[in-house]
Write a protein that holds these residues in place. Sequence first.
Motif: not given
Length: 561
Positions: A48-53, A88-103, A199-202
């Motif tokens: 996740c960090q890799y894709y952030l400034t 970061r929430a969008a990236i976290a979603q791609k990696l852990t499937n944790c969101t139902t929608e961004l706003l 899932v857990s990101g760790f």
Amino acid sequence: MAPWQEIAAERQAHRESTIEALANLPDPIKIPDFGDPSKLPLNVYKTCQYYLTPREIEITEASPVALLAQLARSTYTAVDVTRAFLKRAAIAQKLTNCTTELLPTLAIARAEELDAHLKTHKKPLGPLHGLPISIKEHLGLKGHDLNAGFCGWVGNIAFETADILKPLYDAGCVFYVRTTEPQTLMHLETSSNLYGVTVSGFNRNLSSGGSSGGEGALIGMRGSCLGVGTDIGGSIRSPAASNGVYGLRPTSYRLPMGSQSATMQGEEHIVPVVGPLSTHLPALSLFMSVAIGSKPWLSDPMLVPIPWREESYFPLNAITGRTKKIKIGVMKWDGVVMPHPPVLRAIGEVVKKLREWKEEFEIIEWKETQAARAWDIISALYFADGGKEERAAMAETSEPVLPLSEWILTQPKVPKPPGHTMNDLWGLTLERDDFRREFVARWNESGIDCLLCPVGPGVASRLGTAKYWGYTSFWNLVDYPAVVFPVGRVGEQDKGDWAYARGQGAGEKDKWNMGLWDPEYYKDAPISLQLVGRRFDDEKILEALNIIQGKIGLPFIDATQ
């Protein structure tokens, strides 16, 4: 009504569209495509960090309190902060499937309003000015879907925003993302036919916990720094523990529960609570002070009119030091299921450090003997109708009853469908009250201020295996506040020759849990513990934990490192 498969596909497409909308902002936010999830590493935190400034990392990994100070000084604008967390929430979603929608549209507009307010008035709107806050999906957000994890409930639109969210919004926060929850809202994992498994990101082999598992995974990945969850059997504490973050299960009737979606609405035998999860401990007190500071009891007569108390329970004297030692009970296990080795190690390490501060802490061994009885009572009280409402909700679209839904619905020894008779329910409620009286008598006799104990029978669970609730549901039964905090993570030191793993179990539940242990399988999983206080001692346990952290240097190993 459409088949459940079509409903689920539509919801997932909607979620993806809210992520794609980031690319259509005036200043586009681009989200990477990670391709086949099976090819991702197990620990995706650094992915996740890799894709952030560097600036986005700085913003999203700051503590909420520090972030608020920087927002007030205009070091960051609310738009800067909101965009960073959306990304970061969008990236976290791609990696852990944790969101139902961004706003994104709602959030950016709100952030612009807050920046304009600060520029015009030279002061923040309120104590949460510009702070992004994530929301568990079944908490109502006006105009948005409110399905509680059931395919058949998709299309139910919230007519008003949940009562707990209103004071947070009035204090200046930004709502920017909603998070996943399980079918029935009664799993200590997060899996549904609508969105799949979170899932857990760790360690992506492991669950994010539940039922506020979307919150846990998102906050663990620092896609949120403060979020709102709910808890009726461990649903804040399990996700906090599984993702190495902080979570508070408050005493019931301190925070408002109105305008959310769930089955069993109106039941009063085991009262659900709403509460915060965060990357940092002080944010839990901040959340509570803002929510309770709005005096919610003036509009909700069910709530207890107790303000959030700022005075110290363990004051310091400049000359003599702490005027009162913190007396801590220590429960290593509950007599039913022995926790896995990392949890036992964490308790041992914490207690050893506490004993080094004899002038600050007194340690008392707590032996629990009533955990099995507690589960018999609470599991029977969860489904007074024998699970009729849950099964009816799933039957609306013939969606499959997931294994953990079936498991919890069939846990109670009583009732079987069609449910309790009124006399049965009265009798069980009296049994609950007798249990509470007996327990508080034991607590009083011990003289402890708080109790240190496991959060569960292990670290984050293997998918589909979260079938022992005793370490969290016990405190729902007696209605005691409990705060979860990170201690370390599973590593090389957990590969030792643990006699535990070969020992004879106390019973079938214990033997089954022993069989799950494998140090390699749980690698990098956060290890967390739980600090419990008596009813309405929410402030006291947070202060006690703050003192404990300061003295012994928790967490010993940060899961994010």
